[in-house]
Design a protein around this motif. Structure first.
Motif, PDB file in Angstrom:
ATOM      1  N   LEU A  95      35.103  34.214  36.959  1.00 16.90           N
ATOM      2  CA  LEU A  95      34.147  34.710  36.243  1.00 16.90           C
ATOM      3  C   LEU A  95      34.172  36.295  36.790  1.00 16.90           C
ATOM      4  O   LEU A  95      33.939  37.301  36.159  1.00 16.90           O
ATOM      5  CB  LEU A  95      32.853  34.018  36.465  1.00 16.90           C
ATOM      6  CG  LEU A  95      31.678  35.117  36.060  1.00 16.90           C
ATOM      7  CD1 LEU A  95      31.929  35.251  34.590  1.00 16.90           C
ATOM      8  CD2 LEU A  95      30.473  34.225  36.389  1.00 16.90           C
ATOM      9  N   ALA A  96      34.442  36.609  38.320  1.00 17.49           N
ATOM     10  CA  ALA A  96      34.575  37.931  38.541  1.00 17.49           C
ATOM     11  C   ALA A  96      35.646  38.618  38.132  1.00 17.49           C
ATOM     12  O   ALA A  96      35.668  39.920  37.572  1.00 17.49           O
ATOM     13  CB  ALA A  96      34.857  37.774  40.379  1.00 17.49           C
ATOM     14  N   THR A  97      36.578  38.112  37.911  1.00 18.81           N
ATOM     15  CA  THR A  97      37.948  38.864  37.307  1.00 18.81           C
ATOM     16  C   THR A  97      37.827  38.935  35.917  1.00 18.81           C
ATOM     17  O   THR A  97      38.128  40.115  35.516  1.00 18.81           O
ATOM     18  CB  THR A  97      39.276  37.783  37.585  1.00 18.81           C
ATOM     19  OG1 THR A  97      39.250  37.548  38.923  1.00 18.81           O
ATOM     20  CG2 THR A  97      40.514  38.542  37.026  1.00 18.81           C
ATOM     21  N   ALA A  98      36.967  38.151  35.294  1.00 15.12           N
ATOM     22  CA  ALA A  98      36.873  38.386  33.795  1.00 15.12           C
ATOM     23  C   ALA A  98      35.951  39.586  33.639  1.00 15.12           C
ATOM     24  O   ALA A  98      35.955  40.351  32.652  1.00 15.12           O
ATOM     25  CB  ALA A  98      36.339  37.045  33.066  1.00 15.12           C
ATOM     26  N   LEU A  99      34.927  39.662  34.520  1.00 13.54           N
ATOM     27  CA  LEU A  99      33.949  40.752  34.480  1.00 13.54           C
ATOM     28  C   LEU A  99      34.660  41.943  34.823  1.00 13.54           C
ATOM     29  O   LEU A  99      34.176  42.934  33.980  1.00 13.54           O
ATOM     30  CB  LEU A  99      32.792  40.374  35.673  1.00 13.54           C
ATOM     31  CG  LEU A  99      31.619  39.262  35.210  1.00 13.54           C
ATOM     32  CD1 LEU A  99      30.914  38.680  36.364  1.00 13.54           C
ATOM     33  CD2 LEU A  99      30.658  39.599  33.761  1.00 13.54           C
ATOM     34  N   LEU A 100      35.533  42.001  35.666  1.00 15.19           N
ATOM     35  CA  LEU A 100      35.917  43.145  36.000  1.00 15.19           C
ATOM     36  C   LEU A 100      36.900  43.863  34.994  1.00 15.19           C
ATOM     37  O   LEU A 100      36.650  44.811  34.533  1.00 15.19           O
ATOM     38  CB  LEU A 100      36.965  43.318  37.446  1.00 15.19           C
ATOM     39  CG  LEU A 100      37.505  44.403  37.808  1.00 15.19           C
ATOM     40  CD1 LEU A 100      36.609  45.549  38.051  1.00 15.19           C
ATOM     41  CD2 LEU A 100      38.370  43.852  39.116  1.00 15.19           C
ATOM     42  N   GLU A 101      37.687  42.873  34.501  1.00 19.68           N
ATOM     43  CA  GLU A 101      38.730  43.157  33.191  1.00 19.68           C
ATOM     44  C   GLU A 101      37.800  43.444  31.856  1.00 19.68           C
ATOM     45  O   GLU A 101      38.052  44.433  30.944  1.00 19.68           O
ATOM     46  CB  GLU A 101      39.600  41.918  32.766  1.00 19.68           C
ATOM     47  CG  GLU A 101      40.222  41.587  33.781  1.00 19.68           C
ATOM     48  CD  GLU A 101      41.392  42.695  34.208  1.00 19.68           C
ATOM     49  OE1 GLU A 101      41.649  43.609  33.297  1.00 19.68           O
ATOM     50  OE2 GLU A 101      41.751  42.836  35.274  1.00 19.68           O
ATOM     51  N   ALA A 102      36.667  43.209  31.925  1.00 20.68           N
ATOM     52  CA  ALA A 102      35.898  43.273  30.639  1.00 20.68           C
ATOM     53  C   ALA A 102      35.024  44.772  30.990  1.00 20.68           C
ATOM     54  O   ALA A 102      34.216  45.206  29.810  1.00 20.68           O
ATOM     55  CB  ALA A 102      34.802  42.195  30.353  1.00 20.68           C
ATOM     56  N   GLY A 103      35.217  45.231  32.058  1.00 18.80           N
ATOM     57  CA  GLY A 103      34.488  46.420  32.524  1.00 18.80           C
ATOM     58  C   GLY A 103      32.877  46.397  33.111  1.00 18.80           C
ATOM     59  O   GLY A 103      32.346  47.457  33.123  1.00 18.80           O
ATOM     60  N   ASN A 104      32.627  45.056  33.113  1.00 21.44           N
ATOM     61  CA  ASN A 104      31.525  45.129  33.845  1.00 21.44           C
ATOM     62  C   ASN A 104      31.509  45.049  35.480  1.00 21.44           C
ATOM     63  O   ASN A 104      31.330  44.169  36.225  1.00 21.44           O
ATOM     64  CB  ASN A 104      30.634  43.776  33.186  1.00 21.44           C
ATOM     65  CG  ASN A 104      30.326  43.543  31.828  1.00 21.44           C
ATOM     66  OD1 ASN A 104      30.583  44.597  31.112  1.00 21.44           O
ATOM     67  ND2 ASN A 104      30.050  42.315  31.645  1.00 21.44           N
ATOM     68  N   ALA A 105      31.498  46.403  35.838  1.00 20.82           N
ATOM     69  CA  ALA A 105      32.003  46.682  37.305  1.00 20.82           C
ATOM     70  C   ALA A 105      30.773  46.394  38.311  1.00 20.82           C
ATOM     71  O   ALA A 105      31.139  45.419  39.239  1.00 20.82           O
ATOM     72  CB  ALA A 105      32.374  47.861  37.427  1.00 20.82           C
ATOM     73  N   ASP A 106      29.644  46.353  37.834  1.00 16.44           N
ATOM     74  CA  ASP A 106      28.401  46.152  38.823  1.00 16.44           C
ATOM     75  C   ASP A 106      28.324  44.702  38.967  1.00 16.44           C
ATOM     76  O   ASP A 106      28.498  44.159  40.029  1.00 16.44           O
ATOM     77  CB  ASP A 106      27.212  46.827  38.130  1.00 16.44           C
ATOM     78  CG  ASP A 106      27.209  48.326  38.549  1.00 16.44           C
ATOM     79  OD1 ASP A 106      28.091  48.722  39.019  1.00 16.44           O
ATOM     80  OD2 ASP A 106      26.402  48.584  37.545  1.00 16.44           O
ATOM     81  N   GLU A 107      28.510  43.911  37.840  1.00  9.22           N
ATOM     82  CA  GLU A 107      28.231  42.444  37.795  1.00  9.22           C
ATOM     83  C   GLU A 107      29.631  41.737  38.664  1.00  9.22           C
ATOM     84  O   GLU A 107      29.530  40.853  39.328  1.00  9.22           O
ATOM     85  CB  GLU A 107      28.257  41.543  36.474  1.00  9.22           C
ATOM     86  CG  GLU A 107      27.504  40.341  36.613  1.00  9.22           C
ATOM     87  CD  GLU A 107      27.487  39.838  35.158  1.00  9.22           C
ATOM     88  OE1 GLU A 107      27.163  38.465  35.103  1.00  9.22           O
ATOM     89  OE2 GLU A 107      27.434  40.557  34.261  1.00  9.22           O
ATOM     90  N   ALA A 108      30.575  42.342  38.153  1.00  8.42           N
ATOM     91  CA  ALA A 108      31.819  41.813  39.012  1.00  8.42           C
ATOM     92  C   ALA A 108      31.962  41.927  40.397  1.00  8.42           C
ATOM     93  O   ALA A 108      32.192  41.261  41.323  1.00  8.42           O
ATOM     94  CB  ALA A 108      33.164  42.646  38.343  1.00  8.42           C
ATOM     95  N   ALA A 109      31.490  43.170  41.074  1.00  8.17           N
ATOM     96  CA  ALA A 109      31.386  43.331  42.109  1.00  8.17           C
ATOM     97  C   ALA A 109      30.440  42.386  42.921  1.00  8.17           C
ATOM     98  O   ALA A 109      30.672  41.951  44.129  1.00  8.17           O
ATOM     99  CB  ALA A 109      30.783  44.914  42.645  1.00  8.17           C
TER     100      ALA A 109
END
Length: 250
Positions: A95-109
């Motif tokens: 999920l963290a990787t998918a969030l980052l790839e989708a541009g959701n940097a804050d949630e990914a972090a």
């Protein structure tokens, strides 16, 4: 058809036999190729050569890119569903990787940080992802801390990527002298196209036109020898490089 008295199917078999040896395939392929040069070559092409070829890698990338363009949110949706259904550490990392790839940097972090609180706190791959996400979310200081932890734990882990990201994080944190030193280290150690381009982009932004122009000249010589496929893969980096160079010529 014969060439120099040798059947074309035999020459093709010899070509694939060389590939067997150079790529470390099982030696029984040599027996197959020379006992049945025609049929053996066809089988080897589809079973071994094509899956390992640049053409196939490029085709897979094109398929992946096409799938993303048709349904860009699919991986993130599936990752969210997987984690909601089975909240394991592996699904949390996905999920963290998918969030980052989708541009959701804050949630990914935030998700990466949560991963680091559990049994995988020492996982350097997760920490590297956390560094990417925190830098993308604007927290350069946290990214620097993650990358320095990685380097202190294993100096050889993702050597070039860690060095390049650390240089960018230091620059984003306003530590320009340290950023330049890290860029110089990466250039001397790895000297890849990505390092040269990112260094040139940083130099242009820092007002070091001489260094930026020097690196850009080297990059242009490299790009002149590129095939179109290589240029397409690096299209986004080239776009950023051209924008940076244009800014110092105004």
């Amino acid at each position: 058809m014969t060439i120099f008295g040798i059947g074309l199917h035999v020459l093709v078999a010899i070509f694939f036999a060389i590939h067997v040896i150079r790529s470390g395939q099982q030696m029984y392929w040599l027996m197959i190729l020379f006992m049945f040069p025609g049929l053996g070559s066809i089988v080897y092409f589809f079973a071994i050569y094509l899956p390992d070829s640049r053409l196939n890698h490029g085709a897979r990338k094109m398929v992946t890119a096409a799938a993303k363009s048709l349904d860009p949110g699919r991986e993130l949706r599936e990752a969210r569903d997987a984690y909601a259904y089975t909240p394991t550490a592996q699904n949390q990392m996905r999920l963290a990787t998918a969030l980052l790839e989708a541009g959701n940097a804050d949630e990914a972090a935030a998700t990466y940080e949560a991963c680091l609180q559990g049994p995988f706190s020492g996982d350097l791959e997760i920490r590297y992802g956390a560094a990417r996400a925190t830098l993308a979310s604007g927290n350069a200081a946290a990214a620097v801390a993650h990358l320095q932890t990685i380097r202190n734990s294993d100096a050889n882990f993702r050597g070039e990527q860690v060095s390049l990201l650390l240089a960018q994080a230091l620059a984003a944190a306003g530590r320009q002298d340290e950023a330049k030193a890290e860029f110089e280290f990466a250039l001397g150690r790895y000297n890849s196209f990505a390092v040269q381009a990112e260094f040139a982009i940083w130099a242009a932004g820092a007002g070091d036109a001489q260094r930026a122009n020097q690196l850009h000249a080297e990059l242009q010589r490299t790009m002149e020898r590129w095939a179109r496929h290589t240029r397409d893969i690096n299209q986004e980096l080239i776009r950023r490089l051209n924008a940076a160079m244009a800014s110092i010529r105004r």
